[in-house]
Design a protein around this motif. Structure first.
Motif, PDB file in Angstrom:
ATOM      1  N   VAL A 100       0.832  -1.204   0.000  1.00 51.95           N
ATOM      2  CA  VAL A 100       0.000   0.000   0.000  1.00 51.95           C
ATOM      3  C   VAL A 100       0.868   1.256   0.000  1.00 51.95           C
ATOM      4  CG1 VAL A 100      -1.604   1.366   1.406  1.00 51.95           C
ATOM      5  CG2 VAL A 100      -2.017  -1.071   1.068  1.00 51.95           C
ATOM      6  N   GLN A 101       0.547   2.174  -0.937  1.00 52.56           N
ATOM      7  CA  GLN A 101       1.222   3.468  -0.976  1.00 52.56           C
ATOM      8  C   GLN A 101       0.244   4.624  -1.134  1.00 52.56           C
ATOM      9  OE1 GLN A 101       4.485   3.638  -3.709  1.00 52.56           O
ATOM     10  NE2 GLN A 101       5.418   1.789  -2.900  1.00 52.56           N
ATOM     11  N   SER A 102      -1.001   4.311  -1.491  1.00 54.90           N
ATOM     12  CA  SER A 102      -1.965   5.380  -1.778  1.00 54.90           C
ATOM     13  C   SER A 102      -3.363   4.961  -1.322  1.00 54.90           C
ATOM     14  CB  SER A 102      -1.989   5.650  -3.282  1.00 54.90           C
ATOM     15  OG  SER A 102      -2.516   4.512  -3.971  1.00 54.90           O
ATOM     16  N   LEU A 103      -4.284   5.909  -1.427  1.00 53.84           N
ATOM     17  CA  LEU A 103      -5.682   5.618  -1.116  1.00 53.84           C
ATOM     18  C   LEU A 103      -6.214   4.529  -2.038  1.00 53.84           C
ATOM     19  CD1 LEU A 103      -8.343   6.142   0.340  1.00 53.84           C
ATOM     20  CD2 LEU A 103      -8.739   8.064  -1.238  1.00 53.84           C
ATOM     21  N   ARG A 104      -5.836   4.569  -3.297  1.00 55.43           N
ATOM     22  CA  ARG A 104      -6.280   3.536  -4.245  1.00 55.43           C
ATOM     23  C   ARG A 104      -5.803   2.154  -3.804  1.00 55.43           C
ATOM     24  NH1 ARG A 104      -5.245   4.480 -10.405  1.00 55.43           N
ATOM     25  NH2 ARG A 104      -6.937   5.903  -9.975  1.00 55.43           N
ATOM     26  N   ASP A 105      -4.531   2.052  -3.419  1.00 56.80           N
ATOM     27  CA  ASP A 105      -4.004   0.762  -2.949  1.00 56.80           C
ATOM     28  C   ASP A 105      -4.740   0.294  -1.690  1.00 56.80           C
ATOM     29  OD1 ASP A 105      -2.063   0.983  -4.955  1.00 56.80           O
ATOM     30  OD2 ASP A 105      -0.517   1.722  -3.570  1.00 56.80           O
ATOM     31  N   TRP A 106      -4.963   1.227  -0.773  1.00 64.92           N
ATOM     32  CA  TRP A 106      -5.653   0.913   0.480  1.00 64.92           C
ATOM     33  C   TRP A 106      -7.054   0.392   0.196  1.00 64.92           C
ATOM     34  CZ3 TRP A 106      -3.811   0.847   5.395  1.00 64.92           C
ATOM     35  CH2 TRP A 106      -4.734   0.823   6.444  1.00 64.92           C
ATOM     36  N   THR A 107      -7.765   1.098  -0.678  1.00 63.58           N
ATOM     37  CA  THR A 107      -9.133   0.709  -1.034  1.00 63.58           C
ATOM     38  C   THR A 107      -9.152  -0.657  -1.712  1.00 63.58           C
ATOM     39  OG1 THR A 107      -9.717   3.032  -1.261  1.00 63.58           O
ATOM     40  CG2 THR A 107     -11.209   1.446  -2.280  1.00 63.58           C
ATOM     41  N   THR A 108      -8.141  -0.939  -2.528  1.00 66.49           N
ATOM     42  CA  THR A 108      -8.055  -2.247  -3.196  1.00 66.49           C
ATOM     43  C   THR A 108      -7.936  -3.370  -2.158  1.00 66.49           C
ATOM     44  OG1 THR A 108      -7.065  -1.285  -5.169  1.00 66.49           O
ATOM     45  CG2 THR A 108      -6.702  -3.636  -4.823  1.00 66.49           C
ATOM     46  N   VAL A 109      -7.099  -3.163  -1.137  1.00 62.83           N
ATOM     47  CA  VAL A 109      -6.949  -4.180  -0.080  1.00 62.83           C
ATOM     48  C   VAL A 109      -8.269  -4.338   0.677  1.00 62.83           C
ATOM     49  CG1 VAL A 109      -5.757  -4.811   2.056  1.00 62.83           C
ATOM     50  CG2 VAL A 109      -4.473  -3.819   0.156  1.00 62.83           C
ATOM     51  N   LEU A 110      -8.905  -3.220   1.024  1.00 67.88           N
ATOM     52  CA  LEU A 110     -10.180  -3.315   1.753  1.00 67.88           C
ATOM     53  C   LEU A 110     -11.239  -4.020   0.906  1.00 67.88           C
ATOM     54  CD1 LEU A 110     -10.527   0.099   3.626  1.00 67.88           C
ATOM     55  CD2 LEU A 110      -9.475  -2.023   4.395  1.00 67.88           C
ATOM     56  N   ASP A 111     -11.300  -3.692  -0.383  1.00 70.95           N
ATOM     57  CA  ASP A 111     -12.289  -4.321  -1.258  1.00 70.95           C
ATOM     58  C   ASP A 111     -12.020  -5.817  -1.423  1.00 70.95           C
ATOM     59  OD1 ASP A 111     -13.567  -1.906  -1.575  1.00 70.95           O
ATOM     60  OD2 ASP A 111     -12.763  -1.515  -3.582  1.00 70.95           O
ATOM     61  N   ARG A 112     -10.764  -6.207  -1.460  1.00 74.64           N
ATOM     62  CA  ARG A 112     -10.429  -7.621  -1.643  1.00 74.64           C
ATOM     63  C   ARG A 112     -10.678  -8.440  -0.375  1.00 74.64           C
ATOM     64  NH1 ARG A 112      -4.677 -10.471  -3.249  1.00 74.64           N
ATOM     65  NH2 ARG A 112      -5.549 -12.566  -3.315  1.00 74.64           N
ATOM     66  N   TRP A 113     -10.231  -7.947   0.784  1.00 79.44           N
ATOM     67  CA  TRP A 113     -10.239  -8.744   2.002  1.00 79.44           C
ATOM     68  C   TRP A 113     -11.340  -8.395   3.000  1.00 79.44           C
ATOM     69  CZ3 TRP A 113      -7.668 -13.013   1.646  1.00 79.44           C
ATOM     70  CH2 TRP A 113      -6.541 -13.076   0.834  1.00 79.44           C
TER      71      TRP A 113
END
Length: 144
Positions: A100-113
Motif C-alpha cells: 500500500v502506498q496510496s488511497l487507491r491501494d488501500w481501497t483495493t486491499v479493503l475491497d479484496r479482504w
C-alpha cells in the motif's frame, strides 16, 4: 514531619513493603484480570470483518486529513499490517498491505479482504512471530 517520618515516606511506607514482599515471594502484585473478567460475563468477541473494515477506513481518512494521501499511505501501511492479525487470512492480508502506498491501494486491499462480513479472529499469543514468519514479509517497505 520529622526526619524519621520523611525517610519512611521516601521509602514508600507499608504499601511498598508489601509489594516488595510479594515480589520476594514470587507473587505478582498485578495479577492477570482476564480470568476474573471472564467469570463475570460472556467472553468478548474479536472484531468482525465489517468492524475491521470500518476502523481501517476511518483511520486512513483521519491520517489523510493529518498527513495528506501520500504520507498517509506509507504511515497506515504499518497499521494495516497490524490489523491483519485479526483477519482469518492474516498472512495474505499482510502481504497485500505491505504494497500500500496510496488511497487507491488501500481501497483495493479493503475491497479484496474486507468486502464481506464474517467473524474475526483473536491473534495467537505468538502472532507477532507468525505474521513475521516469512523472511520476505519482515519489512513493511514495498518492493519497487
Amino acid at each position: 514531619p520529622g526526619e524519621g517520618e520523611r525517610r519512611q515516606s521516601l521509602r514508600g511506607g507499608e504499601g511498598s513493603a508489601s509489594i516488595v514482599s510479594n515480589l520476594a515471594n514470587h507473587q505478582n502484585p498485578h495479577p492477570n484480570p482476564l480470568p476474573a473478567y471472564r467469570a463475570r460475563g460472556p467472553e468478548i468477541s474479536p472484531p468482525t470483518i465489517a468492524e475491521q473494515r470500518e476502523a481501517l477506513a476511518e483511520h486512513f481518512g483521519i491520517a489523510m486529513q493529518i498527513h495528506g494521501e501520500s504520507m498517509a499511505g506509507r504511515r497506515m501501511r504499518k497499521m494495516g499490517i497490524k490489523y491483519s492479525r485479526f483477519h482469518p487470512s492474516a498472512m495474505e492480508v499482510k502481504a497485500d498491505f505491505i504494497n500500500v502506498q496510496s488511497l487507491r491501494d488501500w481501497t483495493t486491499v479493503l475491497d479484496r479482504w474486507y468486502a464481506g462480513d464474517g467473524p474475526g479472529v483473536w491473534p495467537a499469543a505468538n502472532a507477532v512471530d507468525l505474521v513475521n514468519e516469512s523472511a520476505d514479509l519482515q519489512s513493511c517497505e514495498a518492493e519497487s
